[in-house]
Design an enzyme around this catalytic site. Sequence first.
Site, short mmCIF file in Angstrom:
data_model
loop_
_atom_site.label_atom_id
_atom_site.label_comp_id
_atom_site.label_asym_id
_atom_site.label_seq_id
_atom_site.Cartn_x
_atom_site.Cartn_y
_atom_site.Cartn_z
N HIS A 1 -36.99 -4.74 -17.11
CA HIS A 1 -35.88 -4.24 -16.27
C HIS A 1 -36.06 -2.77 -15.87
CE1 HIS A 1 -33.35 -7.73 -17.25
NE2 HIS A 1 -33.59 -7.53 -18.54
C1 BDR Z 1 -30.49 -3.57 -19.22
O1 BDR Z 1 -29.75 -3.65 -20.44
C2 BDR Z 1 -30.50 -3.09 -21.49
O2 BDR Z 1 -30.52 -3.98 -22.57
C3 BDR Z 1 -31.90 -2.88 -20.97
O3 BDR Z 1 -32.48 -1.71 -21.53
C4 BDR Z 1 -31.72 -2.75 -19.49
O4 BDR Z 1 -31.50 -1.41 -19.10
C5 BDR Z 1 -30.77 -4.98 -18.72
O5 BDR Z 1 -29.57 -5.67 -18.48
#
Ligand code: BDR
Length: 317
Positions: A241
Amino acid sequence: MHKVIFDTDPGIDDAMALLFLHRHPAIDLIGITTVFGNASVETTTRNALFLKQRWGIDAPVAKGLDKTFNPDRPHVGWPTFIHGDDGLGNIDVPETVDLPIDPRPAHRFIIDTVRAHPGQVTLIAVGRMTNLALALREDPDFAALVREVVIMGGAFDVNGNITPAAEANIHGDPEAADVVMTAPWPVTVVGLDVTTKTVMTKAMIADIAEQGGEAGKLLADISQFYVAFYEQHVPDGMVVHDSCACAYVVAPELFTVRSGSIRVVCGGIADGQTIQRPDNKLFPPSPWDDLPSQKACIDIDAVRTLKLISDTLVLNG
Ligand code: BDR
Ligand code: CA
């Protein structure tokens, strides 16, 4: 060269994004600010200092506050099943890291640094939007001095990941996210529409461990816990992500964007949902009117983005 402040809640995919920013030749990382989310702000700050020390990063670290923008929001527990109890995949992170921390709270650090480099600073925010919203509240005029805001968060034409409606970073502080999306600065939102298509395989992670030196090895160690979590969601590997948001800054041509004002649902069953009013569609008057047009990423060249990320993570390894 992009001067970048990285607002982050490390966090396993945050750690990868931090190494990407550290190693990419077109990025000048001038600050790391921490926010709660994947763990408490105490833990995410300790983790940022740990990674700074292990990877020889020069940028200062400033710690965020420990409350949502609306302090009355009830606290929801930390996602230890995704990022581990220590936020970094239960590797052996020391309790404390002997490095100085910037004396200012994160949002003040952001304002001061932007004001010192007007028109030059890109803010990449990959945790809850709390620090950015606090900075806007404290100094609304500083928004005009920011070059670009790139956010990992939200879900537009796909489901969320923490509820069917909402993505975790936005769901964790919806009021803050709505302030950030509607402020007079250029925002690009890199959400689940594109990040869930961007899956780094176990083989790619093994290559990074092999070719990326000590830093690559540590990153691969940290990532194993996340890979295990993602076994229920993807056939092989992990969704990267936060690195997608960093990749957008240096290679926006890999992304398809849609323009239009963006609002965040605050409260109710769709709490934290991000909704865009595309500029080319007509609607009767609505709460999306007379707001800045922002960009939502709706597609990605995942193969080339993964190559960019992998190639960058092993630079100077
Ligand atoms: C986001 O939520 C966090 O768990 C991750 O680091 C990322 O930024 C994904 O939904
Ligand atoms: Ca994150």
